[in-house]
Scaffold this motif. Sequence first.
Motif, PDB file in Angstrom:
ATOM      1  N   TYR A 420       0.829  -1.216   0.000  1.00  0.00           N
ATOM      2  CA  TYR A 420       0.000   0.000   0.000  1.00  0.00           C
ATOM      3  C   TYR A 420       0.859   1.259   0.000  1.00  0.00           C
ATOM      4  N   VAL A 421       2.101   1.158   0.520  1.00  0.00           N
ATOM      5  CA  VAL A 421       2.987   2.331   0.524  1.00  0.00           C
ATOM      6  C   VAL A 421       3.340   2.691  -0.930  1.00  0.00           C
ATOM      7  N   LEU A 422       3.627   1.667  -1.730  1.00  0.00           N
ATOM      8  CA  LEU A 422       3.926   1.932  -3.156  1.00  0.00           C
ATOM      9  C   LEU A 422       2.700   2.516  -3.850  1.00  0.00           C
ATOM     10  N   ALA A 423       1.523   1.976  -3.455  1.00  0.00           N
ATOM     11  CA  ALA A 423       0.281   2.417  -4.110  1.00  0.00           C
ATOM     12  C   ALA A 423      -0.008   3.886  -3.862  1.00  0.00           C
ATOM     13  N   LEU A 424       0.584   4.434  -2.798  1.00  0.00           N
ATOM     14  CA  LEU A 424       0.283   5.830  -2.453  1.00  0.00           C
ATOM     15  C   LEU A 424       1.101   6.839  -3.261  1.00  0.00           C
TER      16      LEU A 424
END
Length: 470
Positions: A420-424
Amino acid sequence: MEKTSTDTLPLTMISSEEQETVCIFGTGDFGRSLGLKMIQCGYSIVFGSRNPRMSSLLPSGAEVLGYGEAAQKSDIIIMAIHREHYELLPALTEVLRGKILIDVSNNLKMHQYPESNAEYLAQLVPGAHVVKAFNTISAWALQSGALDASRQVFVCGNDSKAKQRVMDIVRTLGLTPLDQGSLTAASEIENYPLQLFPMWKLPFYLSAFLCGFFFVYCVIRDVIYPYVYEKKDSTFRMAVSIPNRVFPIAALMLLSLVYLPGVIAAVLQLYRGTKYRRFPGWLDRWMLCRKQLGLLALGFAFLHVIYTLLIPIRYYVRWRLENRTISQAISKKENPFSTTSAWLSDSYLSLGILGFFFFVLLGITSLPSVSNTVNWREFRFVQSKLGYLTLILCTAHTLIYGGKKFLNPSTLRWYLPSAYVLALIIPCTVLVAKFILILPCVDKTLTRIRQGWERNSKSSKSALNGKTDI
Ligand code: NAP
């Protein structure tokens, strides 16, 4: 008083006594289906055929004659024959002179011939008025009442009166004519039935790539890593846990990719100081498929909601909950209530619900039946303002998901942060860039450029000089 002729009357106004006769060349699938439909709508039909004989397949009430004789019976002739068989037409040049020829033909491949079939027909029969129509309607749709297929009929032709008469026929058949201009539009119209979701290709490949990439990424972090370090078999996570991580990530990234091209376009316009230079081809294509990107994003958001609702009935979740309660009872330890955790959890859920609500609203307003009822300002308000609000809510929902562990080095596995960190990254970039673009000083310049002002044009320079002179 002016004399009224059937030429000037809309066909719907023709009474049953003065049924208009229309000739259809060819007694194949399309000719028969169109003929039947036209008879049902009050037309009198004469078929032109190589073997003029009445067969049980032809609609009753129709007449069948040779091509030449049939053409003499009407001033409108529908060419329900393949382009390859148009060679029979030059022999009929005289009888077809001044008549309206409706070209319904399609090809097997895009750009199969140097010119469109309709233009080819116009060359073969120069004295006739050729109109392209009906090629996007299938014989099957005509037979089944066209209720579950597209009702749009694209019409083009060089003679406006001829085009108008064909459009009247289209309307009488309960279909919707769309005037596409002159006969040069025919090649584009002929390509329509051959296209396979042209606007969906890029969004579809992008979604497949995002899902594939993040699925593998999560498998490495959540399945392979625990197996290597703890010999733990977590493969079951691939069924629900990992998809329920991948789908919200895909939804958020696709939603941000709906707004990223607009931001890039604004930056390009600011950099160039004009709106009169074309955007690069890739940006044009990207902009054109924003609706499809958004709809796919909404689809992934739906999947995320369904998977999330399943969580309480999962075996693994129930097992963990029961075990934790039992071990707490054995060790006589209580889990103290944390107001911070309660706040984080409730805010996470609330932002998710609100984000999903606005997401659905965006999806609904993109439906043609809804978007047709709002004006351009209202449509822009929903798609832009509410769209950004949705992006903000969904990004905040994801940020809070990390909670206290967000960017904590202990969450790294093989130096890989949580998915989810990459997705942000993209949503946060879009939101920061948009924030900069709406700053009054930037927004003012951008608005001027969009109203036609050019930084390097002579008039704007002289205006600037004038200002400095004063
Ligand atoms: P079809 O069933 O093969 O019929 C074509 C007709 O052309 C034949 O029945 C024949 O009628 C006539 N024809 C004239 N010269 C011919 C020749 N030398 N060899 C064979 N047939 C000849 O085709 P269709 O499906 O009706 O399609 C007709 C046209 O409509 C095509 O241009 C097609 O692209 C277009 N179209 C079809 C559909 C569809 O759903 N089928 C949809 C949109 C557009 P006679 O034996 O009576 O002379």
